[in-house]
Design a protein around this motif. Structure first.
Motif, PDB file in Angstrom:
ATOM      1  N   TYR A  52       0.835  -1.202   0.000  1.00  0.00           N
ATOM      2  CA  TYR A  52       0.000   0.000   0.000  1.00  0.00           C
ATOM      3  C   TYR A  52       0.866   1.247   0.000  1.00  0.00           C
ATOM      4  O   TYR A  52       2.041   1.214   0.384  1.00  0.00           O
ATOM      5  CB  TYR A  52      -0.943   0.008   1.206  1.00  0.00           C
ATOM      6  N   SER A  53       0.270   2.344  -0.426  1.00  0.00           N
ATOM      7  CA  SER A  53       0.913   3.655  -0.298  1.00  0.00           C
ATOM      8  C   SER A  53      -0.169   4.664   0.061  1.00  0.00           C
ATOM      9  O   SER A  53      -1.326   4.515  -0.327  1.00  0.00           O
ATOM     10  CB  SER A  53       1.623   4.048  -1.599  1.00  0.00           C
ATOM     11  N   ASP A  54       0.229   5.672   0.818  1.00  0.00           N
ATOM     12  CA  ASP A  54      -0.710   6.697   1.262  1.00  0.00           C
ATOM     13  C   ASP A  54       0.089   7.903   1.731  1.00  0.00           C
ATOM     14  O   ASP A  54       1.185   7.750   2.271  1.00  0.00           O
ATOM     15  CB  ASP A  54      -1.583   6.158   2.396  1.00  0.00           C
ATOM     16  N   ALA A  62      -5.474  -3.784   8.808  1.00  0.00           N
ATOM     17  CA  ALA A  62      -6.076  -4.024   7.500  1.00  0.00           C
ATOM     18  C   ALA A  62      -6.770  -5.382   7.604  1.00  0.00           C
ATOM     19  O   ALA A  62      -6.416  -6.206   8.442  1.00  0.00           O
ATOM     20  CB  ALA A  62      -4.999  -4.061   6.427  1.00  0.00           C
ATOM     21  N   THR A  63      -7.778  -5.611   6.781  1.00  0.00           N
ATOM     22  CA  THR A  63      -8.501  -6.873   6.842  1.00  0.00           C
ATOM     23  C   THR A  63      -8.636  -7.494   5.456  1.00  0.00           C
ATOM     24  O   THR A  63      -8.531  -6.807   4.448  1.00  0.00           O
ATOM     25  CB  THR A  63      -9.919  -6.700   7.432  1.00  0.00           C
ATOM     26  N   ARG A  79       3.837  -5.732   7.946  1.00  0.00           N
ATOM     27  CA  ARG A  79       5.208  -6.108   7.623  1.00  0.00           C
ATOM     28  C   ARG A  79       5.976  -4.845   7.232  1.00  0.00           C
ATOM     29  O   ARG A  79       5.378  -3.839   6.902  1.00  0.00           O
ATOM     30  CB  ARG A  79       5.243  -7.124   6.469  1.00  0.00           C
ATOM     31  N   PRO A  80       7.303  -4.905   7.221  1.00  0.00           N
ATOM     32  CA  PRO A  80       8.083  -3.735   6.789  1.00  0.00           C
ATOM     33  C   PRO A  80       7.778  -3.364   5.341  1.00  0.00           C
ATOM     34  O   PRO A  80       7.230  -4.154   4.582  1.00  0.00           O
ATOM     35  CB  PRO A  80       9.537  -4.199   6.931  1.00  0.00           C
ATOM     36  N   GLN A  81       8.176  -2.178   4.961  1.00  0.00           N
ATOM     37  CA  GLN A  81       8.080  -1.691   3.585  1.00  0.00           C
ATOM     38  C   GLN A  81       6.641  -1.521   3.113  1.00  0.00           C
ATOM     39  O   GLN A  81       6.312  -1.790   1.965  1.00  0.00           O
ATOM     40  CB  GLN A  81       8.847  -2.611   2.622  1.00  0.00           C
TER      41      GLN A  81
END
Length: 125
Positions: A52-54, A62-63, A79-81
């Protein structure tokens, strides 16, 4: 966005005012998960990885939800990144068409979803 305006009151007095606005955007999601046709002879969890990005930050958790002959939902693990991971857990070897959707919400309340689909064929014999 930013703009400057001059406001005049009833007595002819002027005041400069600066206006600022921000456009809210939902997170962007990219998925890697089960797709195509899978065999019921290979039971077990089907992992899904969502990147994801935001411009703000993600509000966890998140689900992931899935439906088909079996249905369910679970929280995804951070998780990282900028990645979350979760499993579509199918208790048996139930053949049929499945769809799944990942939901991610940012700290400003903007929600995004992305999904996929796959089919489980019965074991031969």
């Amino acid at each position: 966005y930013e703009s400057a305006v001059t406001v005049t009151d009833a007595n002819g007095g002027n005041q400069n005012v600066r206006l600022r606005a921000r456009v809210e955007r939902a997170p962007q999601i990219s998925l890697a998960g089960p797709e195509g046709t899978l065999s019921a002879c290979d039971p077990g969890a089907k992992p899904v990885v969502a990147s994801y990005s935001d411009e703000s930050a993600i509000a966890f958790p998140a689900t992931i939800s899935w439906s088909g002959p079996e249905q369910g939902s679970t929280q995804m693990k951070e998780r990282p990144q900028d990645v979350v991971i979760g499993d579509i857990v199918i208790s048996g070897t139930v053949a049929g068409a499945y769809t799944y959707t990942v939901f991610v919400t940012d700290v400003r309340g903007n929600t995004a979803s992305a999904g996929g689909s796959f089919t489980i064929d019965p074991c031969p014999g």
